[in-house]
Design an enzyme around this catalytic site. Sequence first.
Site, mmCIF file in Angstrom:
data_model
loop_
_atom_site.group_PDB
_atom_site.id
_atom_site.type_symbol
_atom_site.label_atom_id
_atom_site.label_comp_id
_atom_site.label_asym_id
_atom_site.label_seq_id
_atom_site.Cartn_x
_atom_site.Cartn_y
_atom_site.Cartn_z
ATOM 1 N N ASP A 50 0.873 -1.165 0.000
ATOM 2 C CA ASP A 50 0.000 0.000 0.000
ATOM 3 C C ASP A 50 0.909 1.213 0.000
ATOM 4 O OD1 ASP A 50 -1.694 2.136 0.513
ATOM 5 O OD2 ASP A 50 -2.762 1.170 2.166
ATOM 6 N N VAL A 51 0.868 2.019 -1.051
ATOM 7 C CA VAL A 51 1.806 3.141 -1.158
ATOM 8 C C VAL A 51 1.618 4.176 -0.055
ATOM 9 C CG1 VAL A 51 2.142 2.897 -3.644
ATOM 10 C CG2 VAL A 51 0.316 4.393 -2.790
ATOM 11 N N ASN A 77 3.593 2.887 -10.730
ATOM 12 C CA ASN A 77 2.359 3.006 -11.503
ATOM 13 C C ASN A 77 1.123 3.250 -10.640
ATOM 14 O OD1 ASN A 77 0.454 2.344 -13.877
ATOM 15 N ND2 ASN A 77 -0.064 0.773 -12.372
ATOM 16 N N TYR A 142 -5.720 16.430 -9.418
ATOM 17 C CA TYR A 142 -5.043 15.341 -10.137
ATOM 18 C C TYR A 142 -3.889 15.905 -10.972
ATOM 19 C CZ TYR A 142 -4.369 11.331 -13.242
ATOM 20 O OH TYR A 142 -3.818 10.284 -13.948
ATOM 21 N N LYS A 146 0.212 14.857 -10.388
ATOM 22 C CA LYS A 146 1.022 14.280 -11.456
ATOM 23 C C LYS A 146 2.095 15.257 -11.927
ATOM 24 C CE LYS A 146 -0.837 10.182 -11.841
ATOM 25 N NZ LYS A 146 -0.057 8.967 -11.554
ATOM 26 N N THR A 177 -9.302 1.929 -19.051
ATOM 27 C CA THR A 177 -9.054 1.237 -17.791
ATOM 28 C C THR A 177 -10.212 1.515 -16.839
ATOM 29 O OG1 THR A 177 -7.909 3.072 -16.683
ATOM 30 C CG2 THR A 177 -6.582 1.666 -18.124
#
Length: 267
Positions: A50-51, A77, A142, A146, A177
């Site tokens: 779990d990041v 990722n 978001y 990023k 996805t």
Amino acid sequence: MSKVVLITGGSSGIGKSIGEFLSEKGFKVYGTSRSPEHYTSSKFPILKLDVKDASTISSCVQSLLELEDRLDVLINNAGVGITGPIEEIPLDEMKSHFDTNFFGPLQVIKAVLPQMRKQQNGLIINVTSIAGYMGLPYRGIYSASKGALELVTEAYRMELKSFNIKMTNVAPGDFATNIAAGRFHAPIQEDSPYKVPYGNTLKLMDSHVDFGKDPKIMAEAIFKVINTPDPKIHYKVGEFIQKVSIVLKRILPDKVYEKMLLNHYKL
């Protein structure tokens, strides 16, 4: 000797496609998931990670090194989406988002660097987003997460140069996805001044994902990067218009570019 690859978020979406493609090419691939027990039929092993939990990151890397005694490639990722008017997104959700998309990858990098330094080689690929090159309406948080990862990679590359550890960004556009299902959506509130424009933009964003490219294209791009002796700092993978939009941002006056985005989103 086959290269050992660790892919965070390797149980679905782009990560899964990358893992399957690299496995077919002869790499020793390990993916990660918060719930690896749900992916026992995966074509490559899935480790628990779990990041947002440093202890699981350390345990995962340790387990991998016990199995392989080396790590050649890390593909950062794992990530999540978030949408909504910035004014209406709860601050806790913004912080949680950055924990996953920005601080999480940094923690994974810190966990693998000692081994890569010991090996005197390694490659770290950060999967970012074309959205990270511009502030997009109702995707501002978001874009920010990023974009932050894109910039920190530029700095990290220079700090790691003397250890023969390479780092690069690969920024995908829209791919087919399940990211839309997993992202945080600020609810469309009946009394919100953003109700109509946010609702329309949300439909447009979802349609982009629904009709996105096959994620195998991203896997092929990652494969090429791994086999490049001296990777570039930034790679973009997506529709022609998405990649061109980054070029236009560099050459157009700010307000002209802003007007272009407003027209695209019909705002």
